[in-house]
Write an enzyme that holds these catalytic residues in place. Structure first.
Site, PDB file in Angstrom:
ATOM      1  N   ASP A   1     -10.926   1.436  -3.136  1.00 32.35           N
ATOM      2  CA  ASP A   1     -11.469   1.141  -1.809  1.00 32.35           C
ATOM      3  C   ASP A   1     -12.989   1.108  -1.843  1.00 32.35           C
ATOM      4  O   ASP A   1     -13.623   0.733  -0.851  1.00 32.35           O
ATOM      5  CB  ASP A   1     -11.006   2.197  -0.795  1.00 32.35           C
ATOM      6  CG  ASP A   1      -9.619   1.880  -0.251  1.00 32.35           C
ATOM      7  OD1 ASP A   1      -9.164   0.746  -0.435  1.00 32.35           O
ATOM      8  OD2 ASP A   1      -9.002   2.772   0.352  1.00 32.35           O
TER       9      ASP A   1
ATOM     10  N   ASP B   1       0.825  -1.202   0.000  1.00 28.52           N
ATOM     11  CA  ASP B   1       0.000   0.000   0.000  1.00 28.52           C
ATOM     12  C   ASP B   1       0.867   1.262   0.000  1.00 28.52           C
ATOM     13  O   ASP B   1       2.067   1.215   0.311  1.00 28.52           O
ATOM     14  CB  ASP B   1      -0.905  -0.019   1.243  1.00 28.52           C
ATOM     15  CG  ASP B   1      -2.240   0.674   1.011  1.00 28.52           C
ATOM     16  OD1 ASP B   1      -2.330   1.504   0.102  1.00 28.52           O
ATOM     17  OD2 ASP B   1      -3.186   0.376   1.767  1.00 28.52           O
TER      18      ASP B   1
HETATM   19  C1  GLA Z   1      -5.852   1.582   2.044  1.00 30.54           C
HETATM   20  C2  GLA Z   1      -6.242   0.382   1.220  1.00 30.54           C
HETATM   21  C3  GLA Z   1      -7.284  -0.418   1.947  1.00 30.54           C
HETATM   22  C4  GLA Z   1      -6.733  -0.843   3.284  1.00 30.54           C
HETATM   23  C5  GLA Z   1      -6.311   0.382   4.082  1.00 30.54           C
HETATM   24  C6  GLA Z   1      -5.627  -0.020   5.362  1.00 30.54           C
HETATM   25  O1  GLA Z   1      -6.908   2.496   2.105  1.00 30.54           O
HETATM   26  O2  GLA Z   1      -6.678   0.752  -0.049  1.00 30.54           O
HETATM   27  O3  GLA Z   1      -7.668  -1.542   1.194  1.00 30.54           O
HETATM   28  O4  GLA Z   1      -5.659  -1.714   3.100  1.00 30.54           O
HETATM   29  O5  GLA Z   1      -5.436   1.209   3.342  1.00 30.54           O
HETATM   30  O6  GLA Z   1      -5.230   1.058   6.105  1.00 30.54           O
END
Ligand code: GLA
Length: 714
Positions: free
Chosen positions: A538, A470
């Protein structure tokens, strides 16, 4: 087969794929210009084109156009791909042609003898200053894509008269010029967090249109690709010129449409205002800015990119992507050994193949305010480390994956307390801690070394199969106090991330990586060269996902598109949608599950298990077949099989729903529905199509279906 031909008398090169040609030539003043980019030409035809009026003539007053790599200098008034300042204050370049080389590589796959990658390099030297430029053109077997990049060298040593740095103000990878068309349409993607990849189709203005990210990552707001047509192309027909940049940091593509009707796009890494110093003896290499011409609509352009990405970009395109479970939406930061074991056992019953433990498993991470950077299991959630969970996941027959965000640190972390100077920062400026976190300066060898050591240790200790990598915030106040060339970090960071991924993969051949940046904030041809999938967004609301996936599919193939089924109502949008609909939309990509399975009823769990089993049957076709986009449906075709995923969205009463006419089937063949046994005539599937209600059973809003067809033997 010769992919590159050269005519020495005309000083013309012809680069050809199966479906296109690009011809370029040097003019009397050694300026490299495009002669043709479009349908295939023979060398004779290309020479005739070069002898006639050139595609993009320009004049000294309008600005010289049609250049393959326009640089600042002389009577040029268009946007340069290359802008620089010499140590004596002079600007720009005046090239002399040095020569060219054509290198034929080794066949990339068995059976490709005689059809090997091929790279043309055309070399120039400045007529006065110690600078050399190489323009590279690479063609790959079975691909329509031409990969272009540029390398600039400062050839003097420090002791020589010009042994001083050159300041690079802009160095794009390539400039693509289009043929003259009556009009132009531009397709590209825009968006934001949780609304990535929104496809835009607009008329191209007579202006300079800039698609860009100044965020240090590819960005949610724009993605570095575009398609240009004459304004009349459709999904199925029409010529399309498309380009895509292989870069995961700040980037910029400028499309120019001049008043005299010339269209070109120049693109590369970095954004305006960044200046880097090129020292004597140094060279600067751009990423690839690739382009292709296709003649079968936007769908055809997308399929050609999908093929290219599968065959020449992704490290392991051949592998079927596993059905994964991800803990994020179920347990957020509050992950514990116990709740993850509960989820893992439910996930295994559904047929999940890979269990991914998301954020919250390390350091003092109980929300987003602390712990980033401390990559050791949290004593509270995992008192015995991750070993017991990893073992349980494996006992349940699944692989084990882990979320990491290696480029980041929370100020409230042991790492930051120990190394406050490791972050990007500027003297006398406040750091903006977006999501309570700061960006680590990965371009510093000691920081990259630390990140590698931590990740390598984790992957080794727990035999991690999968990293969800990430990157949750853009760069701000990005500097390196005391560094003589601070803007380099925008470029070096990206190289460091790619190198880190490549090194981990090389040392751990079983490791697979998912690219993520707060959802789909870092998806591009650069990161896909080191990863296997990308977290698309997300936003897991299946209705919103239709649009996001549609935009994503314009360039990127289904096998890379991570798509989870989550809870209803959706935690982000509050929308309730049927389980089958949520599954079917996610089944158009690399299926995952991200809901809180502890709250699913037995009926839902049984239905989910059936749908996962169904997905596994259609998976090879979805992930590895050719994709055709239809209204309210996507169809994948591979060999004798075709999979159609279709859905119904609300329409006012009385509005007729057109039948779904399929593509790419043999009209002379018959196809059997693998679930119902029903036999269809190929010719009728292509012409009359499938009736939404009678054939597909789509009888209410958000009803959906999957049809798996197989060609009958003769
Ligand atoms: C990002 C990712 C999510 C999750 C969060 C965790 O937003 O896109 O899928 O992993 O971080 O903090």
């Amino acid at each position: 087969m010769t992919l590159v031909s050269y005519d020495p008398a005309a000083r013309l090169w012809l680069l050809s794929t199966a479906g296109s040609s690009c011809a370029i030539r040097l003019d009397e003043d050694d300026v490299l210009r495009q002669v043709h980019w479009g349908r295939p030409l023979t060398l004779e035809q290309a020479l005739a084109a070069a002898a006639g009026p050139v595609a993009a003539p320009g004049s000294s007053f309008d600005g010289i156009t049609g250049e393959e790599y326009p640089a600042e200098g002389g009577a040029r008034f268009g946007l340069p791909s290359l802008q620089l300042r010499h140590a004596d204050g002079s600007r720009g370049v005046h090239w002399r042609y040095l020569g060219h080389g054509i290198e034929t590589g080794v066949a990339e796959a068995a059976g490709e003898e005689g059809f090997r990658p091929c790279e043309l390099t055309i070399r120039f030297r400045d007529r006065h200053y110690p600078l050399e430029l190489d323009l590279h053109y690479r063609l790959r077997p079975n691909s329509e894509v031409l990969e272009r990049r540029a390398v600039l060298r400062h050839t003097e040593s420090e002791s020589e008269p010009w042994g001083e740095p050159v300041r690079l103000l802009r160095m794009d990878a390539a400039c693509w010029t289009l043929p003259r068309l009556p009009d132009y349409g531009l397709s590209h993607a825009t968006g934001g967090w949780s609304s990535e990849s929104q496809l835009r189709r607009t008329a191209l203005p007579v202006a300079e249109t800039v698609l860009t990210s100044r965020r240090g990552i590819t960005s949610h707001q724009a993605n570095p690709w575009l398609m240009i047509d004459d304004g009349s192309a459709t999904e199925d027909s029409g010529e399309v010129w498309s380009t895509a940049l292989a870069w995961s940091g700040s980037w910029r593509i400028t499309v120019q449409r001049t008043p005299d009707g010339v269209v070109s796009c120049t693109g590369g890494s970095g954004h305006e205002g960044l200046v880097v110093r090129l020292l004597p003896g140094d060279s600067w290499e751009t990423p690839v800015y690739a382009g292709q011409y296709t003649a079968d609509g936007f769908g055809g352009a997308s399929r050609a990119w999908h093929r290219h990405i599968a065959d020449h970009v992704l490290p392991r395109a051949d592998e079927l992507r596993p059905v994964l479970y991800n803990s994020w939406e179920a347990t957020g930061f509050r992950v514990t050994e116990q709740n993850q074991m509960q989820l893992a056992s439910k996930a295994a019953e559904l047929g999940v193949e890979l269990f991914v433990l998301d954020d919250g498993w390390f350091g003092a991470r109980r929300d987003d305010s602390a712990g980033l950077g401390d990559w050791t299991p949290s004593a509270e959630g995992f008192p015995d480390g991750l070993g017991p969970l990893a073992a349980e996941v494996r006992r349940l027959g699944m692989r084990f994956g882990l979320w990491v965000e290696p480029e980041m640190v929370n100020p409230d972390s042991d790492l930051y307390r120990e190394h406050p100077d490791w972050v990007l920062r500027m003297p006398h400026r406040e750091q903006s801690a977006l999501r309570n976190q700061l960006v680590l300066d990965l371009a510093r060898p000691e920081v990259a070394g630390w990140a590698h050591a931590r990740l390598d240790a984790l992957v080794s200790e727990y035999a991690i199969d999968y990293l969800k990598w990430d990157m949750n915030r853009p760069f701000t106040d990005a500097g390196r106090p005391g560094h003589p060339d601070p803007d380099r970090l925008w470029f070096d960071h990206v190289h460091a991330v790619h190198a880190l991924m490549a090194r981990l993969r090389a040392d751990h051949p079983g490791l697979r990586i998912e690219a993520c940046a707060g959802g789909g904030g870092r998806v591009d041809l650069g990161v896909l060269a080191h990863t296997d999938a990308a977290w698309t967004s997300d936003n897991t609301d299946a209705l919103d996902r239709i649009g996001i996936q549609h935009g994503y599919s314009q360039l990127y193939p289904a096998r890379t598109m991570s798509a989870w089924v989550t809870d209803s109502p959706n935690p982000l949008t509050g929308r309730s949608l049927p389980l089958a609909f949520r599954f079917h939309i996610a089944m158009a990509g690399a299926l995952g599950i991200g809901g809180d399975l502890r709250g699913w009823t037995d009926v839902e769990l049984r239905q989910a298990a059936d749908l996962v089993a169904r997905y596994k049957r259609i998976r090879p076709v979805v992930q590895q077949g050719a994709q055709y986009r239809h209204r309210n449906a996507v169809q994948h075709v591979m060999g004798e099989e075709s999979v159609v995923i279709a859905w119904q969205l609300p329409v006012p009463h009385g509005v007729p729903i057109p039948p779904l006419r399929l593509a790419a089937l043999d009209p002379a063949a018959r196809y059997r529905d693998q679930e119902t046994g029903r036999l269809h005539e190929g010719a009728l599937l292509l012409t009359r199509g499938l009736d939404a209600r009678l054939d597909l059973g789509l009888d209410s809003d958000f009803s959906s279906t999957v049809v798996h067809l197989r060609r009958e033997g003769d």
